[in-house]
Design a protein around this motif. Structure first.
Motif, mmCIF file in Angstrom:
data_model
loop_
_atom_site.group_PDB
_atom_site.id
_atom_site.type_symbol
_atom_site.label_atom_id
_atom_site.label_comp_id
_atom_site.label_asym_id
_atom_site.label_seq_id
_atom_site.Cartn_x
_atom_site.Cartn_y
_atom_site.Cartn_z
ATOM 1 N N SER A 133 36.811 36.235 43.222
ATOM 2 C CA SER A 133 37.001 37.425 42.404
ATOM 3 C C SER A 133 36.244 37.314 41.080
ATOM 4 C CB SER A 133 38.495 37.600 42.147
ATOM 5 O OG SER A 133 38.689 38.453 41.069
ATOM 6 N N GLU A 144 55.078 63.016 45.071
ATOM 7 C CA GLU A 144 53.721 62.519 45.038
ATOM 8 C C GLU A 144 53.755 61.016 45.290
ATOM 9 O OE1 GLU A 144 49.898 63.544 42.298
ATOM 10 O OE2 GLU A 144 51.735 62.967 41.304
ATOM 11 N N VAL A 145 52.896 60.554 46.177
ATOM 12 C CA VAL A 145 52.846 59.108 46.429
ATOM 13 C C VAL A 145 51.417 58.620 46.227
ATOM 14 C CG1 VAL A 145 54.752 59.022 48.049
ATOM 15 C CG2 VAL A 145 52.464 59.457 48.900
ATOM 16 N N LEU A 146 51.311 57.299 46.102
ATOM 17 C CA LEU A 146 49.999 56.711 45.858
ATOM 18 C C LEU A 146 49.610 55.819 47.037
ATOM 19 C CD1 LEU A 146 47.903 56.617 43.521
ATOM 20 C CD2 LEU A 146 48.861 54.419 42.934
ATOM 21 N N LYS A 169 45.915 59.811 45.608
ATOM 22 C CA LYS A 169 47.246 60.416 45.512
ATOM 23 C C LYS A 169 47.474 61.333 46.711
ATOM 24 C CE LYS A 169 46.639 61.687 41.111
ATOM 25 N NZ LYS A 169 46.940 62.316 39.815
ATOM 26 N N TYR A 188 50.581 57.640 38.149
ATOM 27 C CA TYR A 188 49.546 57.252 39.108
ATOM 28 C C TYR A 188 48.154 57.266 38.476
ATOM 29 C CZ TYR A 188 53.157 57.758 42.679
ATOM 30 O OH TYR A 188 54.290 57.609 43.423
ATOM 31 N N TYR A 235 42.179 54.099 45.102
ATOM 32 C CA TYR A 235 43.500 54.731 45.057
ATOM 33 C C TYR A 235 43.372 56.205 45.420
ATOM 34 C CZ TYR A 235 45.417 50.654 42.676
ATOM 35 O OH TYR A 235 45.850 49.403 42.363
ATOM 36 N N LYS A 252 36.551 39.444 38.769
ATOM 37 C CA LYS A 252 37.470 39.872 37.702
ATOM 38 C C LYS A 252 38.218 38.686 37.117
ATOM 39 C CE LYS A 252 38.354 44.674 38.495
ATOM 40 N NZ LYS A 252 39.338 45.705 38.751
ATOM 41 N N GLN A 309 59.832 51.428 37.134
ATOM 42 C CA GLN A 309 60.476 50.266 37.713
ATOM 43 C C GLN A 309 59.375 49.384 38.285
ATOM 44 O OE1 GLN A 309 63.041 51.342 40.888
ATOM 45 N NE2 GLN A 309 64.404 49.633 40.522
ATOM 46 N N ILE A 327 45.546 54.169 38.345
ATOM 47 C CA ILE A 327 44.151 54.271 38.777
ATOM 48 C C ILE A 327 43.216 53.850 37.641
ATOM 49 C CG2 ILE A 327 42.375 55.909 39.528
ATOM 50 C CD1 ILE A 327 44.713 57.450 40.929
ATOM 51 N N GLU A 340 39.241 41.380 47.189
ATOM 52 C CA GLU A 340 40.169 40.840 46.209
ATOM 53 C C GLU A 340 40.213 41.666 44.922
ATOM 54 O OE1 GLU A 340 40.775 36.447 44.551
ATOM 55 O OE2 GLU A 340 39.617 36.559 46.406
ATOM 56 N N ASP A 341 39.022 42.194 44.544
ATOM 57 C CA ASP A 341 38.921 42.896 43.268
ATOM 58 C C ASP A 341 39.050 44.406 43.386
ATOM 59 O OD1 ASP A 341 38.652 40.747 41.712
ATOM 60 O OD2 ASP A 341 36.471 40.791 41.577
ATOM 61 N N GLU A 342 38.444 44.951 44.428
ATOM 62 C CA GLU A 342 38.274 46.399 44.491
ATOM 63 C C GLU A 342 39.354 47.071 45.330
ATOM 64 O OE1 GLU A 342 36.140 48.688 43.023
ATOM 65 O OE2 GLU A 342 35.804 46.932 41.753
ATOM 66 N N SER A 343 39.922 48.127 44.770
ATOM 67 C CA SER A 343 40.850 48.960 45.529
ATOM 68 C C SER A 343 40.527 50.410 45.238
ATOM 69 C CB SER A 343 42.289 48.684 45.104
ATOM 70 O OG SER A 343 42.755 47.527 45.714
ATOM 71 N N ILE A 348 59.711 55.047 41.783
ATOM 72 C CA ILE A 348 59.214 54.197 40.720
ATOM 73 C C ILE A 348 59.966 54.401 39.415
ATOM 74 C CG2 ILE A 348 56.892 53.780 41.586
ATOM 75 C CD1 ILE A 348 56.031 56.156 39.840
ATOM 76 N N LYS A 384 41.394 39.737 34.931
ATOM 77 C CA LYS A 384 42.632 39.469 35.675
ATOM 78 C C LYS A 384 42.984 38.003 35.499
ATOM 79 C CE LYS A 384 42.786 40.272 40.144
ATOM 80 N NZ LYS A 384 42.511 40.782 41.512
ATOM 81 N N HIS A 417 52.461 52.700 48.674
ATOM 82 C CA HIS A 417 53.380 52.352 47.589
ATOM 83 C C HIS A 417 54.610 53.246 47.634
ATOM 84 C CE1 HIS A 417 50.950 49.365 45.680
ATOM 85 N NE2 HIS A 417 49.896 50.148 45.756
ATOM 86 N N THR A 418 55.722 52.682 47.237
ATOM 87 C CA THR A 418 56.966 53.442 47.261
ATOM 88 C C THR A 418 56.926 54.612 46.283
ATOM 89 O OG1 THR A 418 59.319 53.358 46.778
ATOM 90 C CG2 THR A 418 57.976 51.772 45.649
ATOM 91 N N ALA A 419 57.648 55.660 46.624
ATOM 92 C CA ALA A 419 57.702 56.817 45.733
ATOM 93 C C ALA A 419 58.790 56.648 44.677
ATOM 94 C CB ALA A 419 57.965 58.072 46.547
ATOM 95 N N GLN A 436 42.142 49.990 36.694
ATOM 96 C CA GLN A 436 41.013 49.291 37.301
ATOM 97 C C GLN A 436 39.802 49.229 36.388
ATOM 98 O OE1 GLN A 436 39.940 50.192 41.318
ATOM 99 N NE2 GLN A 436 41.306 48.484 41.681
#
Lengths: 132, 746
Positions: free
Chosen positions: B273, A101-103, A117, B410, A115, B275, B375, B414, A110-113, A16, B281, A12-14, B417
């Protein structure tokens, strides 16, 4: 070594924080894919637009802006610095180092990610305008 | 005698065009040597007077002050209404108006009578409305309508009837249970205008600023009257564009049994999904009917309540409704005129949306606050859905601004979810007719709002009584949508239109943004769907009709195209001929190599022998005249379909010509971009080879043009589902020139 997290890695872009119009036109971001010469050309163009008080293409933010910011992080720090060196011959260039800091997102389905830092070194140039 | 005014005007024009020059040139006084400083001074004088005259002649003929205003500040009624002019120019405007103002002619006789009777009618209708009654409308003349309403009013006063609606504005929930409901009748003054094409809640606002089109039973804002192609592109890149999309139809399906609920949902959207199924969602993507893709729409499923909210384009709505009614055991609410929606796109979409929402306290408000300070990027996952209990936005003079928080954004992302953002009770409020109606209780009139703002000591909490259920979802990248009860759309829209980062757009701007992002727009870019197919056909007919009106001296597009192509229709994407020409090359008994020269026709029975390319094209031409297909002859390429796979590997063959006519051509959606110079327009032909021969055509561009985001000409189209090199050639209709481009699968 930390264990690698499985899944599709989405960086992801820093950038934001919402930027103002003035910030948008006076900032230049250098990515790893940005060619060196294109960066030089674009920044020079931006500089010349702010330097001249007259002419056809003049920004309305002429008075607010006194320097152009150039940012780079991680892999592109070297390129950013060499851009800075190029402009140092004709302009005053300030160099600031820092950390952003970036993420990272690891998409598993589809559901689970997952994350994570991460801290990345960054460098910021201020190229001071020579106003007429 | 000539008019002195015209003379004066002419004199002013002539004077303004005069450029002053020096009659004598002192630099040349001494005959021997040129005096440089004086020479320079006189040239300087000349240039200055030249520039001055340019400025003078520009404004010389303008007689009214608003002529100096930029387009965006001009108003239709500015010539006779000073309030339409900025305050700093009003004094002069009043002076100019009194000097040349037209004499107002008062109506007389029949005209006057008509106006008076219409006014009487409105007065009775207004009285009924303020007494919280629904005035009865009928398609009769004014006098009969007046009698009808007077009778209603009389009965009301005598019998002391209970109020029919819960507010003095006339807002009420119009819903059809298991059947399609009738369109709302609207205000009596504009009743006849919206009988066939329903007005959106914001119609009057839009009609003043937009070109409207009548389509799919609605009056839809098409494009702003002011030109905006570039500004909208810029707005989409850095700020936000808002669309009133209330013409999208919403239906709500209620299935109490959990297992059949899940089956129906799976048949509808085919998502794995959990969710989405549980309602954490929302879903935005392909919607299926009888295992066929019909439209990319919005679905929100609330498993706890057993309700599915489906929002689709109006042209798809009725068949989907019919499908559910006939095939699924459920209760369906037709909420086309009960729920409206607003869409926002652009990086500032989320922050602009938050500025208009003044919320009652809830658990999710903290997260909402923090999210709106960033943004909008890919950071917030697509499908994120919030429910809110909102207040009437009209009672707040300023926008809702949240102070920036020190919390790490961030961490918030997180935590998204695992946080419950949707309140099932609010979803239930949106889904129940009764609670939607309750949200209109004592809805404030404009008069009430005016009185409230006139009183400087009054606080918003004094009159804020409304609880408005709202569903907010992220549909795609930088694209948010809010669903509200139909009669709350207007107050929210008016607030949104005042926010600085937001510009309103019409359906044309939705297409423009889709195009710039390389995404297809429904229906034109999906010709394999029924709606897209019909669109292509109608568009072709309209182009043909337009060409038939051309004067004989002008070359029609078809005539120009016939020089290059023998087969394809010039006015549309001719999928029918593309199918024929592609399959005929796969005929079983076709010779290995076709001759390239023209020959005489030879027949075997009724069928022509194909020995040369000329024969082949003639056969395709003869097929063109025979059959007109009413349903798509192309279908989307499906990897799991063995026939498609065979076709894709170029190993399929066709038995005979009649078999061609019965088969469908598999296609794939593509993006094309020009590599060098050139242009792409709609219906452009895509070639696999530099030779612009009909057999080399592999597809069509469904929408093409200048893409400001890429700074180049691009197009979206479809090609035959086979392997081609990414390098292709594009030819616009009626032109001979081919442009080199590259191909990319969507």
């Amino acid at each position: 070594m930390t264990k690698r997290i499985q899944g599709k890695h989405i960086k992801h872009t820093a950038n934001i924080k919402p930027r103002t119009q003035t910030e948008q036109i006076s900032t230049f971001l250098i990515k790893s894919q940005t060619p060196y010469v294109s960066a030089i050309k674009k920044i020079s163009k931006q500089l010349s637009k702010f330097e001249h008080s007259t002419g056809v293409k003049k920004y309305s933010q002429y008075k607010q802006v006194s320097y152009i910011t150039v940012k780079g992080m991680g892999k592109s720090i070297e390129k950013t610095l060499s851009v800075g060196l190029y402009f140092q011959e004709r302009y005053n260039v300030d160099i600031h180092t820092g950390t952003v800091e970036v993420l990272d997102e690891f998409q598993q389905d589809e559901d689970e990610s997952v994350y994570k830092k991460r801290l990345v070194s960054s460098v910021e140039l201020k190229i001071w305008l020579k106003k007429e | 005698m000539s008019n002195p005014n015209i003379n004066r005007k002419k004199a002013r024009l002539y004077n303004s065009r005069n450029i002053r020059a020096q009659s004598t040139d002192p630099s040349l006084d001494s005959k021997e040597k040129l005096s440089v400083p004086t020479f320079l001074a006189s040239r300087q004088f000349e240039i200055k007077s030249f520039e001055l005259s340019q400025l003078n002649s520009k404004n010389a003929l303008s007689t009214r002050i608003f002529q100096s205003l930029p387009r965006s500040l001009r108003r239709r009624a500015a010539s006779h209404n000073v309030k339409r002019i900025p305050k700093r120019l009003r004094v002069r405007a009043v002076r100019e108006m009194s000097a040349t103002g037209p004499v107002k002619r008062m109506p007389k006789g029949r005209q006057l009578y008509k106006i008076q009777s219409a006014k009487r009618l409105l007065r009775v209708a207004g009285r009924l409305k303020s007494m919280k009654q629904i005035p009865e409308f009928k398609s009769v003349n004014i006098r009969q309508q007046y009698k009808l309403l007077s009778k209603q009013l009389k009965e009301l006063v005598e019998n002391k009837k209970l109020p029919q609606v819960n507010n003095a504005v006339g807002s009420r929930d119009v819903v059809g249970i298991n059947k399609l409901t009738n369109a709302p009748s609207g205000n009596i003054k504009y009743f006849k205008r919206q009988r066939d094409f329903v007005w959106l809640p914001t119609h009057i606002w839009h009609a003043k600023r937009f070109k409207m089109i009548k389509n799919h039973g609605y009056q839809i804002p098409h494009t702003p009257t002011q030109k905006c192609f570039k500004s909208m592109s810029r707005q989409g890149k850095t700020k936000a564009i808002a669309f009133d999309t209330s013409y999208y139809g919403t239906m709500i399906i209620n299935i109490p049994d959990k297992q059949s609920y899940k089956n129906v949902l799976h048949d509808l959207i085919r998502t794995k999904s959990t969710k989405v199924v549980n309602g954490e969602k929302s879903y935005y993507g392909w919607i299926y009917m009888n295992s066929q893709q019909i439209y990319q729409g919005y679905v929100y499923s609330s498993l706890a309540n057993g309700q599915i909210i489906i929002r689709v384009f109006p042209s798809v709505y009725k068949k989907l409704f019919k499908h559910f009614k006939e095939n699924v055991n459920c209760t369906i609410q037709d909420c086309r005129f009960a729920l409206g929606s607003i869409e926002l796109t652009g990086p500032a979409a989320l922050s602009s949306l938050s500025k208009m929402l003044h919320l009652h306290d809830s658990k999710t408000i903290e997260i909402w606050k923090q999210l709106t300070s960033v943004q909008d990027t890919d950071l917030i996952p697509i499908g994120t859905t919030f429910t809110f209990d909102s207040q009437d936005p009209r009672i707040f003079k300023s926008f809702k601004m949240y102070k920036s928080d020190t919390t790490n954004i961030y961490d918030v992302i997180i935590s998204l979810q695992s946080t419950q953002l949707v309140d099932p009770s609010i979803v239930n409020q949106i889904c129940q007719s009764e609670s939607r109606n309750n949200s209109y209780k004592d809805q404030l009139t404009n008069k009430d709002i005016g009185k409230f703002h006139a009183n400087l000591t009054s606080q918003p909490k004094d009159i804020s009584k409304s609880h408005i259920p709202a569903l907010v979802s992220k549909l795609a990248r930088q694209k948010w949508m809010i669903i509200l009860p139909w009669h709350w759309i207007l107050p929210f829209w008016l607030t949104l239109a005042k926010i600085r980062d937001v510009k309103p757009g019409g359906i044309q701007q939705i297409y423009q943004l889709n195009f710039e992002n390389g995404v297809g727009s429904f229906p034109q870019d999906f010709p394999w769907l029924e709606d897209g197919w019909i669109y292509n056909d109608i568009n072709g007919q309209a182009n043909l009709f337009k060409a038939s009106k051309l004067p004989k001296s002008q070359v029609t597009l078809a005539a120009a195209e016939s020089k290059v192509s023998d087969v394809f229709d010039a006015y549309k994407c001719d999928w029918h001929s593309l199918r024929n020409i592609t399959y005929i090359q796969k005929l079983k008994n076709l010779p290995e190599k076709l001759e390239s020269k023209t020959n005489y026709a030879s027949f075997e029975g009724l069928e022509r022998n194909i020995t040369s390319t000329h024969d082949l094209i003639q056969v395709v031409r003869s097929l063109k005249e025979e059959i007109v297909d009413s349903e798509p002859v192309i279908e989307l390429y499906d990897e799991t379909n063995p026939n498609h796979k065979q076709f894709h590997d170029n190993s399929s063959t066709i038995e005979s010509i009649p078999a061609i006519v019965r088969s469908k051509l598999p296609v794939r959606q593509v993006r094309v971009t020009l590599i060098g110079e050139g242009t792409i327009s709609n219906n452009a032909r895509v070639y696999s080879d530099k030779d612009a021969c009909d057999v080399n055509v592999i597809g069509f561009v469904t929408s093409g043009g200048m893409n400001l985001r890429q700074g180049a000409f691009t197009g979206i189209g479809a090609i035959v589902a086979q392997e081609f090199s990414s390098q292709i050639y594009i030819r616009n209709v009626g032109q001979t020139k081919l442009y080199l481009g590259k191909l990319e699968l969507v």
